[in-house]
Design a protein around this motif. Structure first.
Motif, short mmCIF file in Angstrom:
data_model
loop_
_atom_site.label_atom_id
_atom_site.label_comp_id
_atom_site.label_asym_id
_atom_site.label_seq_id
_atom_site.Cartn_x
_atom_site.Cartn_y
_atom_site.Cartn_z
N ARG A 79 -4.11 -0.23 0.32
CA ARG A 79 -4.45 1.02 1.00
C ARG A 79 -5.80 0.94 1.75
O ARG A 79 -6.77 0.40 1.22
CB ARG A 79 -4.52 2.12 -0.06
N TYR A 84 -2.06 4.88 3.88
CA TYR A 84 -1.45 4.14 2.77
C TYR A 84 -0.79 2.85 3.28
O TYR A 84 -0.41 2.00 2.49
CB TYR A 84 -0.42 5.01 2.05
N GLY A 431 3.45 -0.36 2.84
CA GLY A 431 2.38 -0.10 1.88
C GLY A 431 2.55 -0.72 0.51
O GLY A 431 1.79 -0.40 -0.41
N CYS A 497 -5.52 9.50 5.22
CA CYS A 497 -4.19 9.19 4.70
C CYS A 497 -3.54 10.40 4.06
O CYS A 497 -2.34 10.43 3.85
CB CYS A 497 -4.23 8.02 3.72
N HIS B 54 0.68 5.91 -4.69
CA HIS B 54 0.23 6.60 -3.48
C HIS B 54 0.40 8.11 -3.63
O HIS B 54 -0.47 8.88 -3.21
CB HIS B 54 1.00 6.09 -2.26
#
Lengths: 505, 505
Positions: A79, A84, A431, A497, B54
């Motif tokens: 990240r 991300y 990601g 993000c 995330h």
């Protein structure tokens, strides 16, 4: 609302990370002679290694692991501060400076202030330093080790910093450069130059900084001594499967030559060396969704890693640490489709056996071919890409698109991916975490799953480097920062993000 | 018949084991008391963990890692003997028996011969044994620990072996069972039974084998003592996000209850316990390409792992090893799409915040709703799935498909995946490596990237188990093998992994 909260917390996190990295006395052998080899396989996701391993297993039914598999010690979280899904600039900055930054930033923090890199801090302590890549040397990953700028795309500027003709610390930082990207080092008046000005960086390197300059395979074979800069292609070096060994050295050859020369140069010094080696183009093949280019650059990366570990074992008088991890995944690669009946799954690496070139080369070959006959198209284009049995529809599409390398490339990629049974979900990055590998002294300290910024701080800790003092020196050079690091006008701030707007639907 | 032969063999085996257990040097702590907890997050690929991390980071901008991240020690290669893309049967057999087999095979080798499992070998040595899952207990992963059969789908037979009513070693192997799948343990005359015969396995368990039988949440709350079998749903237990805590315990609750009871039962024994805990339905949500179900079962798996490591720390008198690794990836999950301009990438976990159920539940709710009004569809169906802003086309598709839960499910999944920016490439598994996690005694011995079969052998080594002697015992029971393990007629042999034919184009 989330935006301001995000920025605040990210800023705090950045502070904590920088603070942590400078705790004194945090590693053993702080003052002993040490070498550090950082290897970055750009765009190499977890599926990339499995793809190459399955193909190798298919070729002999005996090879169950590739060289790097033995070295896996964990994973890395990629990240960046604004996404991300990271890019090479942000993740390589985490590896070079030990801080997270925004996508696109080259060794600068979120406010465009330059951060001291492990290469610069090593140089300041007397270590010999090197960058060995297969992309343009001005590309994001190598750039983050010895240049500082808000936008990775300003390669003119990056080239000047990398070579030290215009670096905020006032002198060259990199003793050894091997890779591609000569076009940013020659004045715009020269054929094939990519520069927008008339600065002759290779000329400057030779006459003013004492660099030996290598540009050919023959040059590469010469006995060399630091400092030198070897740039063997105008832009990126060739994909491994397309490479002409008479023209370009392989990544493995460059790595070993570099290690030998770094070792020789540091033999009589109290400090060893730091080198970053990048298998740069695994990533490019991922962006292109080209499984053939991807496979062979991964195999070359594995070969290089094996050779480097053997080199480490042979040269154990100056203890060496090797850490290798990708910057991010690329292409959203997955392995296998479902079938409606037995064998239930379809993933057939055997198609790779026939592939002799990337589609980039083959689409160009087809475009420049004088005829349009299906026999040539079938054997010399599809066949050389690993597709011995193109359908009538595939042949027709490649014939219709003949004048467009991108159209034919897409036809070839689609044909090959379908036969293999592999899938790419994007032309960009994703990601997912990447694998972490290590070898040599103290590498087991890094067992686990880490933030990418931990890697930069581990290098600093192992070599006893003071990143903070380099950051201070860099940030004192306000004139340089204003002229060369910060954006000149207003820049469209990227979203945090937590605040992406939905424009995908 | 089998029973008496079993008794004879067990007597022999006991003798052999006493002799064997004094062989020197076959693993550390061979004679020390030890526990082993094997945790299998089914269908949990590398991207699964990043997805959950995330989302968690998005909720608070502070959580950079989830509980299991701290425990990563490497990766696992999942290939089976007949495919580069494995299924749960082949990979769980690698974990239970320490051998690779074909997709579909339950604790048998490529020639359908049964292989001794770590659970059976532990039981033979006096360890207490347990299986704790959220799927049907007769599903492939738990099945491979205490049953042997050529095809995972024959769950009638698997149920009989699992509970010991008809096991090739002649008696029950599993002291503790918690999970779902009651329907295979009740006679076909019973409502909701899945059996094709009138065997009453729960009745048998209670009356003939001394098992306590739990079927409700209230039963679960009772003080319990081994042996017991708790099956709380007819088929699989609910996805975590759909679970009614008044009806079903969570995976974490089952794990802790199980560990406490296994510890209590082995307190006065010389040996400890072996338990396999499976977060079973991460996989099912992957097959369904349902990111909501996937996320919440992953978060529950992480919570369980955290709780289990705390339990290990609290109960350190009997040293415990924890290893956790998925059997394979599922769904070909990738995170992030490319955009044409800034922020370049699209992966927006914030959409998860609104999701209250899997699409399975919501599609059924919509089907059974009396009206067809868009307001209800928007807020109670799309809204509860995390899609607050369905387009007119999405509403129309869900209205047109109202009577089909699979049609509406597909509409919901597509809408949510597009908003999140995640991609699934398949409804089946893929061939990428999975992550390896460990905790407790000796787990660092497993740092690295391993074949899945290495995991089963590591369990055996740590607990001082003799898998070969169990295999010999099993294979001597030829009558059982002919009647219950081998295919009864000719079976279509699967292709070897190097011989797949291309039927995908």
């Amino acid at each position: 609302m989330y935006f301001s909260k995000g920025i605040f917390l990210i800023a705090l996190a950045g502070f904590a990370e920088v603070a942590l990295s400078h705790k004194p006395g945090k590693g053993p052998n702080r003052n002993a002679k040490r070498n550090f080899i950082m290897v970055i396989p750009d765009g190499f996701g977890p599926a990339s290694e499995a793809l190459a391993r399955h193909y190798t297993h298919w070729t002999n039914n005996a090879t169950i692991d590739l060289p790097i598999d033995k070295m896996q010690i964990g994973g890395i979280r990629t990240r960046s501060t604004d996404s991300y899904v990271p890019d090479s600039a942000s993740t390589a900055t985490a590896y070079s400076c030990g801080i997270k930054t925004y996508n696109g930033g080259i060794a600068v923090d979120d406010s465009y202030a330059p951060c001291g890199t492990v290469l610069e801090a090593a140089k300041a302590k007397g270590y010999k330093t090197g960058l060995i890549v297969t992309s343009r040397i001005t590309h994001a990953t190598p750039a983050t080790y010895a240049s500082h700028i808000y936008d990775r795309d300003i390669e003119d500027n990056i080239a000047r910093q990398l070579i030290g003709e215009n670096h905020p610390l006032g002198k060259p930082q990199v003793d050894l450069i091997l890779g591609g990207g000569r076009c940013y080092f020659t004045p715009k008046s020269t054929a094939k130059s990519c520069r927008k000005d008339d600065i002759d960086l290779l000329g400057w390197a030779k006459s003013k900084a004492g660099y030996q300059v290598l540009t050919t395979r023959k040059d590469f074979e010469k006995k060399t001594k630091l400092p030198y800069i070897g740039l063997f292609t105008e832009s990126h070096m060739s994909y491994e499967i397309d490479r002409d060994p008479a023209v370009e050295p392989s990544l493995t050859e460059m790595a070993i030559k570099g290690l030998n020369d770094l070792l020789a140069a540091s033999k009589k010094e109290k400090t060893g060396f730091f080198v970053m080696i990048e298998a740069s183009r695994i990533d490019h093949a991922g962006h292109a969704n080209d499984p053939v280019g991807h496979l062979h650059d991964i195999l070359q990366y594995n070969t290089m890693m094996k050779t480097v570990t053997e080199w480490i074992d042979k040269n154990s008088d100056a203890p060496t640490t090797l850490i290798s991890t990708a910057d991010h995944e690329c292409g959203g690669l997955t392995l296998g489709y479902s079938l409606t009946g037995p064998p239930d799954y379809w993933w057939a690496p055997q198609y790779f056996a026939g592939a002799k070139n990337t589609y980039e080369v083959l689409a160009a070959k087809w475009k420049s071919y004088a005829g349009t006959d299906a026999a040539y198209l079938k054997t010399e284009i599809f066949g050389k890409y690993g597709v011995p049995d193109p359908t009538a529809a595939e042949l027709a599409a490649a014939t219709a698109g003949k004048s467009s390398t991108s159209a034919v490339g897409a036809v070839l990629a689609k044909a090959m991916n379908a036969r293999l049974g592999v899938n790419w979900s994007t032309g960009g990055h994703t990601g997912v975490d990447v694998n972490l590998y290590g070898y040599g002294v103290n590498h087991l300290k890094m067992v686990g799953n880490h933030e990418n910024s931990d890697v930069g701080n581990f290098v600093a800790q192992e070599l006893g480097l003071d990143l903070k003092s380099i950051t201070r020196k860099l940030q004192k050079n306000k004139k340089f920062i204003d002229a060369y690091v910060k954006p000149q006008g207003k820049v469209q701030k990227r979203d945090s993000c937590s605040k992406h707007v939905n424009e995908h639907l």
